[in-house]
Design an enzyme around this catalytic site. Structure first.
Site, PDB file in Angstrom:
ATOM      1  N   ILE A  91       2.830  41.673 -43.805  1.00 50.58           N
ATOM      2  CA  ILE A  91       2.424  40.393 -43.216  1.00 50.58           C
ATOM      3  C   ILE A  91       2.891  40.260 -41.760  1.00 50.58           C
ATOM      4  O   ILE A  91       2.420  39.403 -41.033  1.00 50.58           O
ATOM      5  CB  ILE A  91       2.860  39.167 -44.066  1.00 50.58           C
ATOM      6  CG1 ILE A  91       4.379  38.982 -44.066  1.00 50.58           C
ATOM      7  CG2 ILE A  91       2.302  39.257 -45.471  1.00 50.58           C
ATOM      8  CD1 ILE A  91       4.802  37.600 -44.580  1.00 50.58           C
ATOM      9  N   PHE A 122      18.664  36.782 -44.196  1.00 47.81           N
ATOM     10  CA  PHE A 122      19.881  37.521 -43.835  1.00 47.81           C
ATOM     11  C   PHE A 122      20.970  37.158 -44.832  1.00 47.81           C
ATOM     12  O   PHE A 122      21.067  36.000 -45.264  1.00 47.81           O
ATOM     13  CB  PHE A 122      20.329  37.137 -42.419  1.00 47.81           C
ATOM     14  CG  PHE A 122      19.515  37.795 -41.335  1.00 47.81           C
ATOM     15  CD1 PHE A 122      19.987  38.941 -40.698  1.00 47.81           C
ATOM     16  CD2 PHE A 122      18.278  37.277 -40.958  1.00 47.81           C
ATOM     17  CE1 PHE A 122      19.233  39.559 -39.704  1.00 47.81           C
ATOM     18  CE2 PHE A 122      17.525  37.889 -39.954  1.00 47.81           C
ATOM     19  CZ  PHE A 122      18.005  39.021 -39.330  1.00 47.81           C
ATOM     20  N   LYS A 123      21.789  38.139 -45.182  1.00 48.69           N
ATOM     21  CA  LYS A 123      22.940  37.862 -46.045  1.00 48.69           C
ATOM     22  C   LYS A 123      23.957  37.037 -45.248  1.00 48.69           C
ATOM     23  O   LYS A 123      24.035  37.155 -44.010  1.00 48.69           O
ATOM     24  CB  LYS A 123      23.616  39.172 -46.480  1.00 48.69           C
ATOM     25  CG  LYS A 123      22.691  40.127 -47.200  1.00 48.69           C
ATOM     26  CD  LYS A 123      22.560  39.767 -48.655  1.00 48.69           C
ATOM     27  CE  LYS A 123      21.658  40.765 -49.362  1.00 48.69           C
ATOM     28  NZ  LYS A 123      20.842  40.176 -50.408  1.00 48.69           N
ATOM     29  N   GLN A 133      18.859  36.195 -35.879  1.00 50.31           N
ATOM     30  CA  GLN A 133      18.492  35.773 -37.243  1.00 50.31           C
ATOM     31  C   GLN A 133      17.366  34.742 -37.195  1.00 50.31           C
ATOM     32  O   GLN A 133      16.435  34.780 -38.012  1.00 50.31           O
ATOM     33  CB  GLN A 133      19.713  35.192 -37.962  1.00 50.31           C
ATOM     34  CG  GLN A 133      20.822  36.211 -38.159  1.00 50.31           C
ATOM     35  CD  GLN A 133      21.777  35.848 -39.294  1.00 50.31           C
ATOM     36  OE1 GLN A 133      21.485  35.001 -40.124  1.00 50.31           O
ATOM     37  NE2 GLN A 133      22.921  36.519 -39.317  1.00 50.31           N
ATOM     38  N   SER A 167      11.265  27.201 -50.657  1.00 55.65           N
ATOM     39  CA  SER A 167      12.602  27.155 -51.261  1.00 55.65           C
ATOM     40  C   SER A 167      13.158  25.739 -51.240  1.00 55.65           C
ATOM     41  O   SER A 167      12.863  24.964 -50.328  1.00 55.65           O
ATOM     42  CB  SER A 167      13.543  28.067 -50.479  1.00 55.65           C
ATOM     43  OG  SER A 167      14.863  27.891 -50.911  1.00 55.65           O
ATOM     44  N   TYR A 221      16.952  30.425 -42.197  1.00 57.23           N
ATOM     45  CA  TYR A 221      16.170  30.542 -43.436  1.00 57.23           C
ATOM     46  C   TYR A 221      15.650  29.161 -43.853  1.00 57.23           C
ATOM     47  O   TYR A 221      14.462  28.982 -44.153  1.00 57.23           O
ATOM     48  CB  TYR A 221      17.042  31.151 -44.543  1.00 57.23           C
ATOM     49  CG  TYR A 221      16.325  31.310 -45.863  1.00 57.23           C
ATOM     50  CD1 TYR A 221      15.433  32.361 -46.066  1.00 57.23           C
ATOM     51  CD2 TYR A 221      16.544  30.413 -46.920  1.00 57.23           C
ATOM     52  CE1 TYR A 221      14.769  32.508 -47.281  1.00 57.23           C
ATOM     53  CE2 TYR A 221      15.885  30.557 -48.132  1.00 57.23           C
ATOM     54  CZ  TYR A 221      14.991  31.609 -48.309  1.00 57.23           C
ATOM     55  OH  TYR A 221      14.339  31.751 -49.516  1.00 57.23           O
ATOM     56  N   GLY A 222      16.556  28.172 -43.867  1.00 63.55           N
ATOM     57  CA  GLY A 222      16.160  26.819 -44.279  1.00 63.55           C
ATOM     58  C   GLY A 222      15.060  26.266 -43.392  1.00 63.55           C
ATOM     59  O   GLY A 222      14.072  25.689 -43.881  1.00 63.55           O
ATOM     60  N   ARG A 259      17.946  36.064 -59.523  1.00 64.96           N
ATOM     61  CA  ARG A 259      18.641  37.351 -59.335  1.00 64.96           C
ATOM     62  C   ARG A 259      17.686  38.408 -58.759  1.00 64.96           C
ATOM     63  O   ARG A 259      16.888  38.984 -59.488  1.00 64.96           O
ATOM     64  CB  ARG A 259      19.176  37.872 -60.671  1.00 64.96           C
ATOM     65  CG  ARG A 259      20.379  37.152 -61.203  1.00 64.96           C
ATOM     66  CD  ARG A 259      20.954  37.844 -62.423  1.00 64.96           C
ATOM     67  NE  ARG A 259      20.056  37.901 -63.561  1.00 64.96           N
ATOM     68  CZ  ARG A 259      19.818  36.901 -64.399  1.00 64.96           C
ATOM     69  NH1 ARG A 259      20.407  35.731 -64.223  1.00 64.96           N
ATOM     70  NH2 ARG A 259      18.989  37.066 -65.431  1.00 64.96           N
TER      71      ARG A 259
HETATM   72  P1  NDP Z   1      13.365  40.205 -52.450  1.00 69.13           P
HETATM   73  O1  NDP Z   1      14.148  40.525 -51.229  1.00 69.13           O
HETATM   74  O2  NDP Z   1      13.797  40.759 -53.751  1.00 69.13           O
HETATM   75  O3  NDP Z   1      11.825  40.619 -52.238  1.00 69.13           O
HETATM   76  C1  NDP Z   1      11.172  40.249 -51.064  1.00 69.13           C
HETATM   77  C2  NDP Z   1       9.825  40.931 -51.044  1.00 69.13           C
HETATM   78  O4  NDP Z   1       9.150  40.562 -49.835  1.00 69.13           O
HETATM   79  C3  NDP Z   1       9.931  42.459 -51.039  1.00 69.13           C
HETATM   80  O5  NDP Z   1       8.881  43.017 -51.783  1.00 69.13           O
HETATM   81  C4  NDP Z   1       9.767  42.791 -49.571  1.00 69.13           C
HETATM   82  O6  NDP Z   1       9.288  44.107 -49.331  1.00 69.13           O
HETATM   83  C5  NDP Z   1       8.728  41.754 -49.208  1.00 69.13           C
HETATM   84  N1  NDP Z   1       8.567  41.601 -47.766  1.00 69.13           N
HETATM   85  C6  NDP Z   1       9.471  41.272 -46.832  1.00 69.13           C
HETATM   86  N2  NDP Z   1       8.912  41.297 -45.615  1.00 69.13           N
HETATM   87  C7  NDP Z   1       7.613  41.643 -45.790  1.00 69.13           C
HETATM   88  C8  NDP Z   1       6.511  41.848 -44.916  1.00 69.13           C
HETATM   89  N3  NDP Z   1       6.631  41.739 -43.589  1.00 69.13           N
HETATM   90  N4  NDP Z   1       5.311  42.157 -45.454  1.00 69.13           N
HETATM   91  C9  NDP Z   1       5.160  42.307 -46.782  1.00 69.13           C
HETATM   92  N5  NDP Z   1       6.168  42.174 -47.650  1.00 69.13           N
HETATM   93  C10 NDP Z   1       7.385  41.839 -47.152  1.00 69.13           C
HETATM   94  O7  NDP Z   1      13.281  38.614 -52.485  1.00 69.13           O
HETATM   95  P2  NDP Z   1      12.905  37.592 -53.662  1.00 69.13           P
HETATM   96  O8  NDP Z   1      12.050  38.240 -54.651  1.00 69.13           O
HETATM   97  O9  NDP Z   1      14.155  36.933 -54.071  1.00 69.13           O
HETATM   98  O10 NDP Z   1      12.085  36.518 -52.818  1.00 69.13           O
HETATM   99  C11 NDP Z   1      10.688  36.310 -52.946  1.00 69.13           C
HETATM  100  C12 NDP Z   1      10.363  34.979 -52.300  1.00 69.13           C
HETATM  101  O11 NDP Z   1      11.061  33.928 -52.977  1.00 69.13           O
HETATM  102  C13 NDP Z   1      10.806  34.902 -50.832  1.00 69.13           C
HETATM  103  O12 NDP Z   1       9.832  34.205 -50.090  1.00 69.13           O
HETATM  104  C14 NDP Z   1      12.098  34.077 -50.914  1.00 69.13           C
HETATM  105  O13 NDP Z   1      12.379  33.411 -49.718  1.00 69.13           O
HETATM  106  C15 NDP Z   1      11.759  33.122 -52.053  1.00 69.13           C
HETATM  107  N6  NDP Z   1      12.916  32.515 -52.705  1.00 69.13           N
HETATM  108  C16 NDP Z   1      13.820  33.313 -53.380  1.00 69.13           C
HETATM  109  C17 NDP Z   1      14.889  32.718 -54.032  1.00 69.13           C
HETATM  110  C18 NDP Z   1      15.882  33.526 -54.820  1.00 69.13           C
HETATM  111  O14 NDP Z   1      16.833  32.922 -55.359  1.00 69.13           O
HETATM  112  N7  NDP Z   1      15.713  34.832 -54.971  1.00 69.13           N
HETATM  113  C19 NDP Z   1      15.128  31.261 -53.958  1.00 69.13           C
HETATM  114  C20 NDP Z   1      14.107  30.527 -53.236  1.00 69.13           C
HETATM  115  C21 NDP Z   1      13.051  31.164 -52.639  1.00 69.13           C
HETATM  116  P3  NDP Z   1      10.284  45.352 -49.034  1.00 69.13           P
HETATM  117  O15 NDP Z   1      10.742  45.859 -50.379  1.00 69.13           O
HETATM  118  O16 NDP Z   1       9.401  46.287 -48.293  1.00 69.13           O
HETATM  119  O17 NDP Z   1      11.421  44.837 -48.216  1.00 69.13           O
END
Ligand code: NDP
Length: 304
Positions: A91, A122-123, A133, A167, A221-222, A259
């Protein structure tokens, strides 16, 4: 009447082979299709898994920026007897977005379900300076997701569903902004241009270390997720106005604290539990009119 029409097309295409290749394949064009961004792992992969398990009546596309990671994820589903298709989609790369949009338009005549799940964070311990960031986080979570919507919203078919994975942090961040910013983010007349200008302002002020003085919360992030939720509301209002009879529903949601690599092992929800609300919104039944333009968590509309 439809028989004659079909027969006529068959005749024409048989007579004129050059037309045969350009005519839509009716089977494919009528096949429904769901597209999930960032779905090689985490919540995105769980969303694809759930759509396959719930026998989504159509093709389900797992997309990933890295084809190798995407293929592996598709194979992991196949090992469980589930069939997802794959398309590369980064994206952050507008060419990749355009190429995917062109593919779905050509193959399916559009998209029925779009779940914008891809996101980054970011962590806490990451040493990258806040201005970096801010720029990097807003780039993916707001600006690139907006690019996705710019190219894919026109492809959403009648009765389509768009789900933006935002989120609860975005809602919390909203409440930490100045009264003036909160007023704009809650208003019904904020435009996409104004919102995008405000997101750019946040990044510019963060670079000067002046974002808090400017009324912003101290979180990249927020802020990115506040922006994504407001963008969702703007798009919903626009679709209601511009395509009032198409029955398209557009919503933002929070998956909960899940998780994944992003949130770490201490989060209470499994990825499968995190997928529940996005999938609920993606599969809102035909004819539903609500929720639309809302922020939803645990399948319930939340105050904004
Ligand atoms: P992960 O880090 O486990 O997964 C994120 C995914 O997004 C990965 O597949 C990553 O691909 C992909 N990604 C990142 N950048 C791009 C890009 N430029 N183009 C295409 N894909 C991309 O995160 P989560 O599964 O936890 O998060 C998923 C969504 O949920 C996010 O939008 C997050 O903000 C939201 N969210 C998560 C929460 C949580 O507690 N986990 C809470 C609230 C919201 P790659 O493997 O290549 O890095």
């Amino acid at each position: 009447m439809s028989f004659c029409f079909t027969a006529q097309i068959c005749f024409t295409s048989l007579q004129l082979p050059h037309l045969r290749s350009s005519l839509p394949k009716t089977t494919d064009m009528s096949t429904k299709v769901a597209v999930v961004t960032g779905s090689n792992k985490g919540i995105g992969l769980a969303i694809v898994r759930a759509l396959c398990q719930q026998h989504y009546h159509g093709d389900v596309y797992l997309t990933a920026r890295d084809s190798g990671r995407g293929d592996e994820a598709v194979k992991s589903l196949a090992a469980d007897g589930l069939t997802a298709k794959f398309h590369q989609l980064d994206i952050n790369d507008e060419k990749s977005i355009v190429s995917a949009a062109t593919f779905f338009k050509k193959t399916y005549g559009g998209v029925d379900v779009l779940i914008n799940n891809a996101g980054i964070a970011f962590k806490d311990a990451d040493p990258a300076p806040f201005p970096v960031q801010a720029e990097v986080t807003l780039k993916t979570n707001y600006f690139a997701t907006r690019d996705m919507l710019t190219h894919f919203l026109p492809l959403i078919k009648s009765g389509g569903r768009v789900v933006n994975v935002s989120s609860f942090v975005g809602a919390r961040t909203l409440n930490k902004c100045s009264a003036a910013l909160q007023q704009r983010f809650r208003s019904d007349d904020i435009t996409e241009e104004e919102l995008t200008g405000l997101m750019e302002q946040f990044v510019d002020l963060a670079k000067k270390g002046e974002h808090e003085k400017g009324g912003w919360a101290n979180t990249a992030y927020g802020t990115s997720k506040t922006g994504l939720t407001v963008l969702t509301m703007i798009h919903a209002r626009r679709l209601t106005k511009e395509r009032p009879h198409d029955g398209i529903l557009v919503n933002a949601c929070c998956p909960g604290w899940v998780r994944t690599d992003m949130a770490g092992p201490k989060a209470p929800k499994s990825p499968e539990e995190g997928a529940v609300t996005p999938v609920f919104l993606a599969l809102l039944p035909a004819g539903a009119t609500d929720p639309h333009g809302r922020f939803v968590s645990d399948k319930e509309v939340q105050p904004w």
